[in-house]
Motif scaffolding. Structure first.
Motif, PDB file in Angstrom:
ATOM      1  N   ARG A   5       0.838  -1.201   0.000  1.00  0.00           N
ATOM      2  CA  ARG A   5       0.000   0.000   0.000  1.00  0.00           C
ATOM      3  C   ARG A   5       0.873   1.250   0.000  1.00  0.00           C
ATOM      4  O   ARG A   5       0.613   2.200  -0.725  1.00  0.00           O
ATOM      5  CB  ARG A   5      -0.930  -0.037   1.221  1.00  0.00           C
ATOM      6  N   TYR A   8       2.551   1.673  -3.482  1.00  0.00           N
ATOM      7  CA  TYR A   8       1.640   1.438  -4.608  1.00  0.00           C
ATOM      8  C   TYR A   8       1.907   2.396  -5.774  1.00  0.00           C
ATOM      9  O   TYR A   8       1.963   1.959  -6.924  1.00  0.00           O
ATOM     10  CB  TYR A   8       0.183   1.554  -4.142  1.00  0.00           C
ATOM     11  N   LYS A  12       2.645   1.709  -9.794  1.00  0.00           N
ATOM     12  CA  LYS A  12       1.823   2.293 -10.863  1.00  0.00           C
ATOM     13  C   LYS A  12       2.686   3.086 -11.832  1.00  0.00           C
ATOM     14  O   LYS A  12       2.456   3.056 -13.041  1.00  0.00           O
ATOM     15  CB  LYS A  12       0.725   3.189 -10.273  1.00  0.00           C
ATOM     16  N   THR A  16       2.522  -1.041 -13.541  1.00  0.00           N
ATOM     17  CA  THR A  16       2.313  -2.334 -12.901  1.00  0.00           C
ATOM     18  C   THR A  16       1.070  -2.292 -12.027  1.00  0.00           C
ATOM     19  O   THR A  16       0.847  -1.317 -11.319  1.00  0.00           O
ATOM     20  CB  THR A  16       3.530  -2.682 -12.024  1.00  0.00           C
ATOM     21  N   GLU A  17       0.292  -3.344 -12.086  1.00  0.00           N
ATOM     22  CA  GLU A  17      -0.851  -3.480 -11.182  1.00  0.00           C
ATOM     23  C   GLU A  17      -0.537  -4.550 -10.157  1.00  0.00           C
ATOM     24  O   GLU A  17      -0.017  -5.612 -10.500  1.00  0.00           O
ATOM     25  CB  GLU A  17      -2.118  -3.850 -11.940  1.00  0.00           C
ATOM     26  N   ILE A  18      -0.830  -4.256  -8.925  1.00  0.00           N
ATOM     27  CA  ILE A  18      -0.664  -5.210  -7.834  1.00  0.00           C
ATOM     28  C   ILE A  18      -1.971  -5.961  -7.669  1.00  0.00           C
ATOM     29  O   ILE A  18      -3.048  -5.359  -7.668  1.00  0.00           O
ATOM     30  CB  ILE A  18      -0.321  -4.480  -6.522  1.00  0.00           C
ATOM     31  N   MET A  19      -1.880  -7.256  -7.527  1.00  0.00           N
ATOM     32  CA  MET A  19      -3.036  -8.074  -7.175  1.00  0.00           C
ATOM     33  C   MET A  19      -2.590  -8.984  -6.038  1.00  0.00           C
ATOM     34  O   MET A  19      -1.590  -9.675  -6.164  1.00  0.00           O
ATOM     35  CB  MET A  19      -3.524  -8.888  -8.361  1.00  0.00           C
ATOM     36  N   TYR A  40      -5.363  -1.746  -4.287  1.00  0.00           N
ATOM     37  CA  TYR A  40      -5.213  -2.846  -5.238  1.00  0.00           C
ATOM     38  C   TYR A  40      -6.276  -3.904  -4.948  1.00  0.00           C
ATOM     39  O   TYR A  40      -6.793  -3.998  -3.838  1.00  0.00           O
ATOM     40  CB  TYR A  40      -3.812  -3.456  -5.133  1.00  0.00           C
TER      41      TYR A  40
END
Length: 104
Positions: A5, A8, A12, A16-19, A40
């Motif tokens: 968090r 984050y 970005k 990049t996307e965090i999952m 995310y």
């Protein structure tokens, strides 16, 4: 997950996307989302079937350890980190460096 968090925006900035995937059901995930408002998505893997496909290390009463994967747009895993314990939160420095290198 707190470190994700905090960093984050850096992810970005590297497109990049965090999952996050956890072995909990929807009630536990909803409680976490309500309490911490992560930016995310948190995905449910109740029973750990997805974790098993990616060889997530299981220790202590079969709990999976935190694991980080960087997957490119072709679906290829470019980086993997398996934590040494169930309470370890992997550092974001190495994944961010790998992403910066991938971006060129």
């Amino acid at each position: 997950m707190a470190q994700l968090r905090h960093d984050y925006q850096q992810f970005k900035d590297l497109n990049t996307e965090i999952m996050v995937m956890v072995p909990n059901g929807p009630k536990m995930i909803a409680k976490h989302v309500q309490a911490y408002h992560p930016p995310y998505p948190i995905l449910m893997d109740k029973g750990g079937s997805v974790a098993a496909q990616y060889f997530q290390v299981k220790k202590m009463l079969l709990l999976g350890t935190p694991t980080v994967f960087l997957v490119d747009q072709e679906g290829i895993i470019r980086y993997a980190h398996y934590a040494a314990s169930v309470v370890e939160e992997p550092d974001n420095g190495k994944p961010l460096a790998v992403l910066a290198e991938m971006k060129g």
